[in-house]
Design an enzyme around this catalytic site. Structure first.
Site, short mmCIF file in Angstrom:
data_model
loop_
_atom_site.label_atom_id
_atom_site.label_comp_id
_atom_site.label_asym_id
_atom_site.label_seq_id
_atom_site.Cartn_x
_atom_site.Cartn_y
_atom_site.Cartn_z
N VAL A 158 0.85 -1.21 0.00
CA VAL A 158 0.00 0.00 0.00
C VAL A 158 0.88 1.25 0.00
O VAL A 158 1.72 1.42 0.89
CB VAL A 158 -0.91 0.05 1.25
N ILE B 209 5.43 5.12 0.92
CA ILE B 209 4.84 5.80 2.09
C ILE B 209 4.75 4.78 3.23
O ILE B 209 4.13 3.73 3.06
CB ILE B 209 3.42 6.32 1.77
N ASP C 142 -7.35 -2.04 -7.82
CA ASP C 142 -6.10 -1.98 -7.05
C ASP C 142 -6.29 -1.09 -5.81
O ASP C 142 -5.85 -1.42 -4.71
CB ASP C 142 -4.99 -1.43 -7.96
N LYS D 156 -6.09 -2.04 -1.68
CA LYS D 156 -5.28 -1.31 -0.70
C LYS D 156 -6.14 -0.77 0.45
O LYS D 156 -5.74 -0.84 1.61
CB LYS D 156 -4.53 -0.17 -1.41
N1 HSE Z 1 -0.17 -0.24 -10.06
C1 HSE Z 1 0.04 0.31 -8.79
C2 HSE Z 1 -0.15 1.81 -8.86
C3 HSE Z 1 1.44 -0.03 -8.32
O1 HSE Z 1 -0.25 2.33 -9.96
O2 HSE Z 1 -0.22 2.45 -7.84
C4 HSE Z 1 1.64 0.11 -6.87
O3 HSE Z 1 0.79 -0.65 -6.12
#
Ligand code: HSE
Length: 434
Positions: A132, A136, A201, A205
């Site tokens: 995540v 950071i 994605d 996270k």
């Molecule tokens: N594909 C992800 C992004 C990579 O663009 O943030 C990092 O998790």
């Protein structure tokens, strides 16, 4: 000085970054850690592509079991992503008594219960800082620095690719495809960019952050997810005129009794600190009862930022092991027995301000029909823009900001408006996060 052998599964962009950092910064790592980190084995199906880093003879293998069954390897780093075989590899590593480090947010979001339990049962470390926010240190912050705090919201820009695309579209009037292609060429995008642009994605996270912040596992189908593929240059332009920028936000709120977790594009005021977090940068805003709010900003993707987060986890594990403890901090931030689901907020109770975009026929009475339907659903218009004439029969854009309204009312109103014969295409809403 002790040598610690590490096994790496997955030798793509981040894997190569890990090897590069271990070579380039070997001295400083050793000075800080008091041990030497050595790559024992690297497994990847493709071991012929030049990754631009030096690897000693005999280290590369196409067989992950060469890593998982090597008794000298103490820590396995999994960087292949996806559910399988990553899940089986991690479980086998833990079964074989190895600590694990992973950047695999999809896996932890979906199979977190199983993986965290396996690590916990064995008393082994599991690092996932890189899963995540790239560089950071949000996982470490929640698990350690903010351990005494009661969180009420964690939200932010957690997908670099989507942020890169929206920033480029905003700043360079670039089209979506060109911006996406550039993000892919730079190695930011997932193997399947759908995950980035459809918000999946980001959902992975925010599921992980929700688990850590409130001790609440959440399944992915409980998260409302909307990506950025519907965002048009017109939306971006209108947002600018209203004084906002559009960002893909992942939001997790806890009011003490229920949680509201969602991912969607949102308009944020241009003077908000997160409005100016551009390109591949990520920003995560943490709200709690002690600090009020904190915003952490940094590189959310890329070989070196993410690789450094991976090695930071390895170092933490080795430090624990050097003082004879497997784990010092609970993997899920809460003790395992205290990790329990929290009810989801009733969707019908959600309220926000909204930006609404319609494409309508350019004729008298259209605005009255639309505003009438909005009024019937208790939605009050704050401001409105209608531009141009309908020269090509495709209608004209009509955009408006509405005052704080109930989301169900807004959705119902849009469905009714879309049935009008003066409406030329499906209408769109973007939530405003002030
Ligand atoms: N594909 C992800 C992004 C990579 O663009 O943030 C990092 O998790």
């Amino acid at each position: 000085m002790k040598n610690v052998k590490i096994g790496l599964i997955g030798f793509g962009t981040i894997g190569a970054g890990v090897v590069r950092i271990l070579t380039k910064n070997a001295d400083v790592i050793q000075q800080r850690l008091g041990a030497i980190l050595k790559i024992g084995k690297i497994a990847d199906l493709d071991i012929t592509t030049d990754r631009g880093v030096h690897v000693e003879r005999g280290v590369l293998t196409t067989n992950a079991d060469d890593v998982l069954d090597d008794p000298d390897i103490e820590i396995v780093i999994e960087l292949i992503g996806g559910y399988e075989p990553a899940r089986s590899f991690l479980l086998k590593a833990l079964q074989n008594g190895k600590h694990v480090v992973t950047a695999n947010k999809a896996l932890l979001a979906k199979h977190g219960d199983e993986i965290f339990s396996a690590a916990d049962d064995k008393g082994l470390g599991i690092g996932f800082e890189a899963a995540v926010g790239g560089a950071i240190p949000i996982i470490r912050s929640i698990r350690e620095a903010f351990s005494a705090n009661r969180f009420s919201a964690i939200e932010g820009i957690v997908n670099g690719t989507a942020n890169y695309i929206l920033s480029k579209m905003s700043d360079e009037n670039c089209d979506f495809q060109t911006a996406l292609q550039e993000a892919q060429e730079k190695g930011y995008a997932e193997a399947d960019p759908t995950f980035d642009i459809e918000g999946i994605d980001s959902a992975h996270k925010i599921a992980i952050l929700t688990r850590l912040a409130y001790g609440a596992p959440i399944s992915l189908d409980e998260i409302t997810v909307q990506g950025i593929t519907n965002i048009t240059p017109e939306d971006i332009e209108c947002a600018r005129e209203f004084g906002y920028r559009i960002k893909l936000l992942a939001i997790s709120k806890f009011d003490g009794s229920s949680i509201d977790v969602r991912v969607h594009p949102a308009m944020i005021p241009v003077d908000h600190p997160m409005a100016n977090v551009n390109g591949v940068l990520n920003a995560i805003r943490v709200c709690d009862d002690m600090m009020g709010e904190n915003i952490l900003v940094g590189h959310g993707a890329g070989a070196l930022p993410t690789g450094a987060a991976v090695i930071g986890d390895v170092i933490e594990i080795v430090r624990n092991s050097l003082i004879g403890t497997g784990t010092r901090v609970p993997a899920q931030s809460f003790q395992k027995a205290n990790v329990k689901p929290i009810p989801l907020k009733n969707r019908d109770e959600i309220e926000a301000e909204y930006f609404l975009r319609f494409r309508v026929k350019d004729m008298p009475g259209v605005l009255a029909k639309i505003s009438g339907i909005l009024g019937n659903h208790s939605i009050s218009i704050e401001s409105m823009i209608q531009r141009g004439r309908d020269d090509n029969g495709k209608g004209v854009p009509l955009v408006m900001m509405v005052h704080r309204s109930n989301e169900k009312n807004v959705q119902d109103a849009l469905a009714e408006i879309d049935r009008l014969d003066v409406v030329c295409e499906k209408s769109n809403l973007i939530r405003v996060e002030n």
